[in-house]
Design a protein around this motif. Sequence first.
Motif, short mmCIF file in Angstrom:
data_model
loop_
_atom_site.label_atom_id
_atom_site.label_comp_id
_atom_site.label_asym_id
_atom_site.label_seq_id
_atom_site.Cartn_x
_atom_site.Cartn_y
_atom_site.Cartn_z
N ILE A 19 0.84 -1.20 0.00
CA ILE A 19 0.00 0.00 0.00
C ILE A 19 0.88 1.25 0.00
CG2 ILE A 19 -1.66 1.34 1.37
CD1 ILE A 19 -2.75 -1.41 2.34
N ILE A 20 1.92 1.24 0.82
CA ILE A 20 2.81 2.40 0.89
C ILE A 20 3.55 2.58 -0.43
CG2 ILE A 20 4.90 3.32 1.99
CD1 ILE A 20 3.91 1.92 4.59
N GLN A 21 4.04 1.50 -1.03
CA GLN A 21 4.82 1.59 -2.26
C GLN A 21 3.96 1.92 -3.48
OE1 GLN A 21 6.85 -2.15 -2.13
NE2 GLN A 21 8.56 -1.32 -0.95
N LEU A 49 7.69 -1.01 12.72
CA LEU A 49 7.96 0.41 12.52
C LEU A 49 8.37 0.64 11.08
CD1 LEU A 49 8.43 3.28 13.73
CD2 LEU A 49 10.78 2.55 14.15
N VAL A 50 7.72 1.61 10.42
CA VAL A 50 8.03 1.92 9.02
C VAL A 50 8.16 3.43 8.86
CG1 VAL A 50 7.28 1.69 6.63
CG2 VAL A 50 6.68 -0.08 8.27
N ASN A 51 9.28 3.88 8.28
CA ASN A 51 9.45 5.27 7.88
C ASN A 51 9.31 5.31 6.37
OD1 ASN A 51 10.52 5.04 10.51
ND2 ASN A 51 11.65 6.93 10.22
N PHE A 52 8.56 6.31 5.87
CA PHE A 52 8.32 6.39 4.42
C PHE A 52 8.00 7.80 4.01
CE2 PHE A 52 4.26 5.60 6.41
CZ PHE A 52 3.33 6.32 5.67
N VAL A 112 -1.97 8.50 -0.07
CA VAL A 112 -1.45 7.17 0.28
C VAL A 112 -1.62 6.93 1.77
CG1 VAL A 112 0.62 5.74 0.33
CG2 VAL A 112 0.17 7.18 -1.65
N VAL A 113 -1.36 7.96 2.57
CA VAL A 113 -1.50 7.84 4.02
C VAL A 113 -2.96 7.60 4.40
CG1 VAL A 113 -1.16 9.03 6.21
CG2 VAL A 113 0.52 9.25 4.40
N ALA A 114 -3.87 8.27 3.73
CA ALA A 114 -5.30 8.07 4.00
C ALA A 114 -5.73 6.64 3.67
CB ALA A 114 -6.12 9.07 3.20
N GLU A 115 -5.24 6.10 2.57
CA GLU A 115 -5.56 4.71 2.20
C GLU A 115 -4.95 3.73 3.19
OE1 GLU A 115 -7.04 1.43 0.06
OE2 GLU A 115 -7.65 3.52 0.18
N LEU A 116 -3.71 3.97 3.61
CA LEU A 116 -3.05 3.11 4.59
C LEU A 116 -3.83 3.10 5.90
CD1 LEU A 116 -0.63 1.36 5.47
CD2 LEU A 116 0.52 3.49 6.12
N GLU A 117 -4.27 4.27 6.35
CA GLU A 117 -5.04 4.36 7.59
C GLU A 117 -6.37 3.62 7.47
OE1 GLU A 117 -6.26 7.61 10.95
OE2 GLU A 117 -5.66 8.33 8.99
N ARG A 118 -7.01 3.73 6.32
CA ARG A 118 -8.27 3.03 6.10
C ARG A 118 -8.09 1.52 6.21
NH1 ARG A 118 -11.30 0.47 2.40
NH2 ARG A 118 -9.69 0.43 0.81
N ILE A 119 -7.04 0.99 5.60
CA ILE A 119 -6.78 -0.45 5.63
C ILE A 119 -6.37 -0.89 7.03
CG2 ILE A 119 -5.35 -2.29 4.67
CD1 ILE A 119 -7.41 -1.19 2.71
N LEU A 120 -5.58 -0.08 7.74
CA LEU A 120 -5.18 -0.43 9.10
C LEU A 120 -6.39 -0.51 10.03
CD1 LEU A 120 -1.94 1.72 9.47
CD2 LEU A 120 -2.08 -0.75 9.77
#
Length: 94
Positions: free
Chosen positions: A29-31, A61-64, A70-78
């Motif tokens: 998702i991040i990539q 822990l992930v730094n990106f 992208v952050v909004a989509e990552l938060e939705r999936i989390l």
Amino acid sequence: MRKYEVMYIIRPDVEQEAVQATVEKFQGIIQNGGEITKHEVLGKRRLAYEINKVRDGIYVLVNFTAAPEVVAELERILKISDEVIRYLITKDVA
């Protein structure tokens, strides 16, 4: 693109293969519009307080760098992921 840091905690009763699949899912998702600069599975650790009768968790822990979409989509999936107990996404100011 902004710098972000996400830490999420996976339930300890999840098998190692499922943990790896979950980590890869979030990396994908991040990539998909971002770039991972640092990724670290910190391992199983004791939680500061009990969450839904769970005392331990597998910390990741992930730094990106990524766009806000992208952050909004990552938060939705989390949020909807059953394997994740807690997560926190922050802007990296350093």
